[in-house]
Design an enzyme around this catalytic site. Structure first.
Site, PDB file in Angstrom:
ATOM      1  N   ARG A 129      10.467   8.470   6.105  1.00 31.15           N
ATOM      2  CA  ARG A 129       9.188   7.756   6.056  1.00 31.15           C
ATOM      3  C   ARG A 129       8.573   7.564   7.441  1.00 31.15           C
ATOM      4  O   ARG A 129       7.965   6.544   7.741  1.00 31.15           O
ATOM      5  CB  ARG A 129       9.354   6.391   5.359  1.00 31.15           C
TER       6      ARG A 129
ATOM      7  N   GLU B 238       7.568  -0.598   4.393  1.00 34.92           N
ATOM      8  CA  GLU B 238       7.041   0.743   4.166  1.00 34.92           C
ATOM      9  C   GLU B 238       5.518   0.685   4.070  1.00 34.92           C
ATOM     10  O   GLU B 238       4.822   1.571   4.543  1.00 34.92           O
ATOM     11  CB  GLU B 238       7.627   1.346   2.889  1.00 34.92           C
TER      12      GLU B 238
ATOM     13  N   SER C 189       5.662   1.084  -3.187  1.00 32.84           N
ATOM     14  CA  SER C 189       6.941   0.628  -2.637  1.00 32.84           C
ATOM     15  C   SER C 189       6.695  -0.166  -1.360  1.00 32.84           C
ATOM     16  O   SER C 189       6.059   0.324  -0.428  1.00 32.84           O
ATOM     17  CB  SER C 189       7.856   1.813  -2.335  1.00 32.84           C
TER      18      SER C 189
END
Length: 315
Positions: free
Chosen positions: A177, A296, A226
């Protein structure tokens, strides 16, 4: 008709896209909360964007906005220029038997569907990621065991200076990520490579992914996707659940009861409430397990109190 305002270019030709000053961002993001962009720029094409940035005062910050899915816009708004990549950047073009060139504003659903129609397998996972190609590339988006790193060949970006550059996947320094894409660069297109596949089989995999998401995630809610990255060796949702945070509320902000790595706006939550709820979840998980959750979701802009102080000249 262009709406002018905010920090103007220093010189040069008039932008062909739309400039809007003090543009509300809440309608453009999935949480439906947050303040305004000092200036919102919706360029006509990559040349328009490059020309605009080339003459924009260098001290003015620039941020790209796609679908606004994985984003908290703070209540005090976003200083500088927010670049929104709309329909002119949503085209998907087949290059050869296994490759697609996709605009930075193309959604994951459009990319995966176009790949299916072209008989290109391997990018079905993009069907499950809310957002656009520009965000996928910047954040190495992934799901169901695959990441953008696995399929990206190259991307074209417009740097903050206005320079257009093509970057190979190997230059992006991908980790989980995360990428090393230059700060404030705007991804205007990306080339993905899959492998030959049967459209019916590709559709079946996309249907499986869609059904699994529908069953496990609060897709029809005001959410940002998320919230936290999965720590090494752990699932973020399991840590949050174990810390007793499922259903936790702060005002109209709530930890989803269906999937507790999702935060929800139940109606009138402010961005401050949503972010504070996320920080409370991090605190509880840290106290319960010793694990530090990492955001995130991107959090951008300034807090309302800070914006108010700036307006009245308080240091």
């Amino acid at each position: 008709m262009k709406e002018r305002g905010g920090p103007p270019p220093r010189s040069g030709e008039e932008p062909r896209g739309k400039l809007t000053s003090n543009a509300s961002l809440a309608p453009l993001v999935w949480f439906k909360s947050g303040g305004a962009a000092e200036t919102l720029f919706e360029p006509k094409d990559a040349d328009d964007l490059a020309a605009f940035l080339a003459v924009l005062e260098p001290s003015v910050p620039v941020m790209a906005l796609g679908l606004g899915s994985n984003l908290i816009v703070r209540d005090g708004g976003v200083p500088g220029v927010v670049v929104r990549l709309g329909k002119p950047f949503a085209a998907v073009e087949r290059l050869d038997a296994t490759s697609l060139r996709c605009g930075g504003g193309a959604s994951g659903i459009l990319v995966s569907s176009s790949a299916r129609d072209a008989g290109i397998a391997g990018v079905e996972f993009l069907r499950s990621i809310p957002g656009t190609v520009g965000g996928f590339v910047r954040m190495n988006g992934g799901a169901y065991g695959r990441e953008v790193e696995d399929v990206l060949v190259e991307c074209e970006v417009v740097l903050r200076s206005g320079e257009r550059r093509t970057l190979q996947a190997s230059e992006l320094g991908y980790t989980y990520r995360h990428s090393e894409l230059p700060p404030q660069a705007v991804v205007v297109s990306a080339t993905f490579r899959g492998h030959p596949g049967e459209p019916a089989a590709i559709q079946a995999e996309m249907d499986r992914i869609a059904a699994e998401r529908e069953a496990s995630q609060p897709l029809r809610s005001r959410t940002g996707g998320s919230t936290f990255k999965n720590p090494p060796g752990h699932k973020a949702w399991a840590l949050i659940d174990a810390a007793g945070c499922r259903g936790l509320r702060r005002g109209d902000a709530q930890v989803s009861e269906k999937h507790c790595n999702f935060l929800l706006n139940l109606g009138s939550a402010t961005s401050a409430e949503i972010e504070a709820l996320g920080e409370e979840v991090r605190d509880r998980v840290r106290a319960h397990t010793g694990v530090e959750l990492e955001w995130e979701i991107q959090r951008v802009g300034v807090f309302a109190d800070d914006a108010n102080k700036q307006r009245v000249g308080v240091a």
